[in-house]
Scaffold this motif. Structure first.
Motif, short mmCIF file in Angstrom:
data_model
loop_
_atom_site.label_atom_id
_atom_site.label_comp_id
_atom_site.label_asym_id
_atom_site.label_seq_id
_atom_site.Cartn_x
_atom_site.Cartn_y
_atom_site.Cartn_z
N ALA A 587 0.86 -1.19 0.00
CA ALA A 587 0.00 0.00 0.00
C ALA A 587 0.89 1.23 0.00
CB ALA A 587 -0.91 0.01 1.22
N ARG A 588 0.43 2.28 -0.67
CA ARG A 588 1.18 3.54 -0.68
C ARG A 588 0.68 4.44 0.45
NH1 ARG A 588 1.87 6.21 -6.52
NH2 ARG A 588 2.37 7.89 -5.05
N ALA A 589 1.64 5.00 1.19
CA ALA A 589 1.27 5.81 2.35
C ALA A 589 0.49 7.05 1.97
CB ALA A 589 2.52 6.20 3.14
N ASP A 590 0.67 7.55 0.75
CA ASP A 590 0.00 8.78 0.35
C ASP A 590 -1.30 8.54 -0.41
OD1 ASP A 590 1.17 7.70 -1.87
OD2 ASP A 590 2.01 9.57 -2.64
N GLU A 591 -1.71 7.29 -0.54
CA GLU A 591 -2.98 6.97 -1.20
C GLU A 591 -3.97 6.47 -0.16
OE1 GLU A 591 -2.54 4.35 -4.50
OE2 GLU A 591 -1.44 5.81 -5.72
N LEU A 620 7.26 5.12 3.67
CA LEU A 620 7.58 5.40 5.07
C LEU A 620 9.00 4.94 5.36
CD1 LEU A 620 4.25 4.31 6.81
CD2 LEU A 620 4.93 6.59 6.04
N ASP A 621 9.53 5.37 6.51
CA ASP A 621 10.94 5.07 6.77
C ASP A 621 11.19 4.32 8.08
OD1 ASP A 621 10.33 7.08 8.52
OD2 ASP A 621 11.76 8.53 7.73
N ASP A 622 10.15 3.80 8.72
CA ASP A 622 10.37 2.93 9.86
C ASP A 622 9.13 2.07 10.12
OD1 ASP A 622 8.66 4.04 12.19
OD2 ASP A 622 9.73 5.81 11.52
N ARG A 623 9.34 1.00 10.86
CA ARG A 623 8.27 0.01 11.06
C ARG A 623 7.17 0.55 11.97
NH1 ARG A 623 9.61 -6.31 12.38
NH2 ARG A 623 7.48 -7.09 12.42
N ASN A 627 3.19 0.52 11.23
CA ASN A 627 2.17 -0.05 12.13
C ASN A 627 1.05 0.95 12.38
OD1 ASN A 627 3.62 -2.42 12.40
ND2 ASN A 627 4.65 -1.79 14.27
N GLN A 628 1.41 2.21 12.61
CA GLN A 628 0.41 3.24 12.87
C GLN A 628 -0.45 3.49 11.63
OE1 GLN A 628 2.83 6.51 14.18
NE2 GLN A 628 3.09 5.72 16.25
N TRP A 629 0.17 3.50 10.46
CA TRP A 629 -0.57 3.73 9.22
C TRP A 629 -1.58 2.62 8.99
CZ3 TRP A 629 -1.91 1.71 4.58
CH2 TRP A 629 -2.31 2.59 3.57
N VAL A 630 -1.15 1.38 9.17
CA VAL A 630 -2.05 0.23 8.99
C VAL A 630 -3.22 0.30 9.96
CG1 VAL A 630 -2.22 -2.28 9.26
CG2 VAL A 630 -0.31 -1.29 8.00
N GLU A 631 -2.93 0.64 11.21
CA GLU A 631 -3.98 0.72 12.23
C GLU A 631 -5.00 1.80 11.88
OE1 GLU A 631 -5.94 -0.51 15.62
OE2 GLU A 631 -4.11 -1.37 14.80
N LYS A 632 -4.56 2.91 11.31
CA LYS A 632 -5.46 4.03 11.03
C LYS A 632 -6.26 3.83 9.75
CE LYS A 632 -2.65 7.72 13.11
NZ LYS A 632 -1.88 8.95 12.80
N TYR A 633 -5.61 3.33 8.70
CA TYR A 633 -6.19 3.46 7.38
C TYR A 633 -6.71 2.17 6.75
CZ TYR A 633 -4.08 8.05 7.76
OH TYR A 633 -3.74 9.29 8.21
N ILE A 634 -6.25 1.00 7.17
CA ILE A 634 -6.76 -0.21 6.51
C ILE A 634 -7.23 -1.29 7.47
CG2 ILE A 634 -5.28 0.19 4.51
CD1 ILE A 634 -3.57 -2.12 5.37
N MET A 635 -6.91 -1.20 8.75
CA MET A 635 -7.40 -2.20 9.70
C MET A 635 -8.92 -2.14 9.76
SD MET A 635 -6.97 -4.60 11.92
CE MET A 635 -5.27 -4.61 12.52
#
Length: 694
Positions: A587-591, A620-623, A627-635
């Motif tokens: 997934a792209r962080a900006d989409e 993104l540049d760290d794990r 994790n935070q992106w996944v929790e916010k946008y696709i979980m």
């Protein structure tokens, strides 16, 4: 003429200011401590130009605000300020382009900083009453009814932004109820129906006397209750509907309420100050199955060898003697007992499984073991169950033996499909100088044997009794608190379905039949989806094509790889029936537009409910950020444990960062892949040999 001249001067001053801010940014490289401030200043200047209709490059301003936020992660003193800046810009762009993705993102971001501003405080009023939060709430409440996960998730966030006494809470409750009712009409899940009724009741209870919703909500709730009575025949629904109808007739609002169920807007001025509606009767007994009405019960499966202290661990968690301790070894029985406990306002159901011992594996009849296993799986997937939230592996303070690996694979891979977190509890450490030091010295041995854990606890399970020393008493109390915190911290939500029963039962039976062998004699199958990439690859100079499937060596291991396209919501190609050992989704962080819906479609197509999933967030540049992106946008609810990591953008990060990302992904692939039994693998070997014969 003077107006034109002033306008021209204003434009010149604006571009001059932009050049100045850009020059400052150019002097702040990526690792400069002032780079985030320079990015924000330039973004504010561009946003100011947008507000004055001098410049319309608001996309660039948002990109700069995002970059500043990435340099101010959670915990940074200026993180909330960067979130507010980005939200303000997103709302500006939404008002200009009406792209609902901006609205969704702003709502998600506002929720992340909500805990930083306690309700009722001055800062809460400043941040949430004078910023763009009211705009987000109003615009979200104006969205049409939508049964999708994305819309329901957004409605829940808006509800969080409308605490009790908020003037728009009743409308937000009603909108969430509407989405859930539409979801029930689409899927037929009665839990959504029950929750919709519960929310409609609450909306009616908090509706203010001067709110135009007061003329609408009683009729909507009355119709919903009538629908449920027709389906389930509960007399309390009929009674509550009669009370509401009587109230409507008394206010002479029935005709107005009926028109509200259509598309027409409410007529104003009919009642200047109608009395509040009657209090609804107590919820009906059937409503107890509603996960929102009753407390969510998080199922925790506790397993390990006989004598590992499972029952004592349960007694320490519940802080009373509820589980009988025993050291008898009866082989692999899958028998279990249930124990309910409340911790920090949450309800946990502890499943105490019988001991698993390699040396006595033949002492229990296979039929009995299978019967117990079916009973356990049926219990966990019943409609009254909330799925599986956590696995707790109890081990004695000893070296990792082969039996430990076998039990780990049985429960974590075969039964739970690596879809829930697993933690390890090391018991029998009461005589250690420092219990936690045991893990520092021995924890790495679990990882070297292929056993990875989300968390751990080093404890004693001794019982308090008269005459015990103060040192042991303190350790007993510390261990109880550590175990209770372990559950609260690591529990997740994984909703199982009918397909899981068959998958798990077959996998356990095969794994036991092969002696728990975890070695892979054939490559595991990876299904990889990167929607942003072309499926064609350069096979050789001037030759491009699609490889499907192929074998790849990753981190020293060979895998069979399928590269698949992002699923079309309406497609039903045979490729969706691929059976993998691991799904990898890019997934792209900006989409952010429909990111959750796209991911959910991928998991639905490739059985992500029973196969582990690794999400790689590009850009993104760290794990931790991944994790935070996944929790916010696709979980999404019921997704279970998702493994996540990052892939840096091509223009960012040097070779060392890219090597780090590559190594972390290789480790995750090795860690997350399902363990296949040798019996199935050997059969598969013959099929593959025939398929690859030239």
């Amino acid at each position: 003429m003077e107006t034109v001249s002033c306008r021209s001067n204003l434009r010149e001053h604006f571009h001059s200011a932009i050049e100045g801010f850009q020059a400052v940014l150019n002097q702040c490289p990526y690792d400069n401590v002032h780079r985030a401030a320079a990015l924000s200043n330039l973004a504010h200047a561009i946003l100011c130009g947008f507000a004055k209709s001098i410049d319309n490059d608001i996309d660039r301003a948002i990109h700069l605000f995002r970059s500043a936020l990435s340099l101010r992660p959670q915990g940074h003193v200026d993180h909330p300020l960067s979130v507010l800046d980005l939200c303000h810009a997103l709302c500006k762009r939404h008002s200009y382009k009406m792209d609902h993705a901006d609205l969704h993102e702003a709502a998600h971001l506002y929720r992340t900083i909500l805990p930083l501003f306690p309700e009722g405080s001055h800062l809460h009023r400043v941040v949430f009453d004078t910023n763009a939060v009211p705009y987000v709430i109003e615009q979200c409440n104006a969205l049409p009814r939508d049964p999708s996960d994305e819309s329901i998730s957004l409605r829940r966030i808006v509800l969080e932004l409308c605490p009790p006494q908020h003037p728009r809470r009743a409308r937000s409750l009603d909108n969430l109820a509407g989405d859930l009712y539409a979801r029930f009409e689409r899927d037929g899940n009665k839990d959504h129906f029950y929750e919709a009724v519960h929310l409609s009741r609450e909306a009616l209870a908090v509706c203010r006397a001067d709110d135009d919703q007061l003329s609408v909500l009683p009729g909507i709730l009355s119709d919903t209750l009538g629908h449920r009575f027709n389906h389930h025949g509960d007399p309390s629904d009929l009674y509550e509907r009669i009370v509401l109808e009587t109230h409507l007739e008394a206010l002479d609002l029935r005709s107005s309420a009926s028109s509200q169920r259509g598309i027409t807007a409410p007529e104003q001025g009919q009642q200047s100050s109608p009395p509040p509606p009657p209090s609804p009767p107590p919820p009906p007994p059937q409503a107890s199955v509603n996960k929102q009405i009753r407390s969510l019960e998080r199922n925790v499966v506790i397993f390990g060898d006989s004598g590992s202290g499972k029952s004592s661990v349960i007694n320490a968690i519940t802080q009373r003697q509820v589980a009988k301790t025993s050291s008898s070894a009866t082989g692999c029985t899958f028998a279990y007992e249930r124990h309910r406990v409340e911790i920090s306002g949450q309800t946990f159901v502890l499943f105490d499984t019988a001991g698993l011992n390699e040396g006595t594996a033949g002492t229990v009849p296979a039929a009995k073991a299978e019967e117990n296993l079916k009973s356990l799986l049926n219990e966990l997937m019943s409609p009254k169950s909330d799925g599986i939230g956590l696995l707790v592996y109890c081990v004695r303070s000893t070296r990792a033996r082969r039996a430990l690996i076998r039990n780990y694979n049985l429960f974590y891979s075969a039964i739970c499909r690596k879809k829930v977190p697993i933690v390890v509890v090391v018991t029998g450490l009461e005589n250690e100088p420092d219990m936690e030091s045991w893990w520092d010295a021995n924890g790495k041995e679990f990882k070297s044997r292929g056993m990875h854990f989300e968390d751990h606890a080093c404890v004693t399970t001794l019982r308090k009794h008269s005459g015990i020393s103060d040192v042991f008493t303190r350790r007993i109390e510390e261990s109880s608190e550590t175990l209770r915190n372990l559950l609260v911290k690591n529990c997740s939500d994984w909703a199982v379905d009918d397909s899981w029963f068959k998958q798990s039962f077959t996998a356990v039976r095969n794994l036991i039949g092969d002696g728990g062998n975890s070695e892979r004699s054939l490559p595991s199958t990876l299904i990889i989806c990167d929607p942003s990439r072309n499926e064609e690859v350069e096979i050789a100079p001037c030759i491009r094509g699609i490889l499907k499937p192929y074998f790849a060596r990753i981190g020293g291991e060979t895998y069979q790889v399928y590269r698949v396209p992002a699923p079309d919501f309406s497609s039903s190609s045979a490729e969706k029936r691929l059976e993998g050992d691991l799904l990898i989704y890019y997934a792209r962080a900006d989409e952010l537009s429909a990111a959750r819906q796209k991911f959910h479609a991928f998991c639905t197509a490739y059985r992500g409910n029973v196969v582990p999933v690794v999400v790689v967030v590009k850009g993104l540049d760290d794990r931790q950020a991944a994790n935070q992106w996944v929790e916010k946008y696709i979980m999404y609810d019921g997704a279970g444990r998702l493994f996540s990591t990052f892939a840096p953008a091509e223009e960012l990060g040097g070779d060392s960062l890219k090597q780090q990302a590559e190594q972390e992904l290789q480790d995750l692939i090795r860690q997350a892949c399902l363990i296949r039994s040798e019996r199935k693998v050997r059969g598969k070997s013959k099929r593959l040999a025939r398929r690859n014969r030239f």
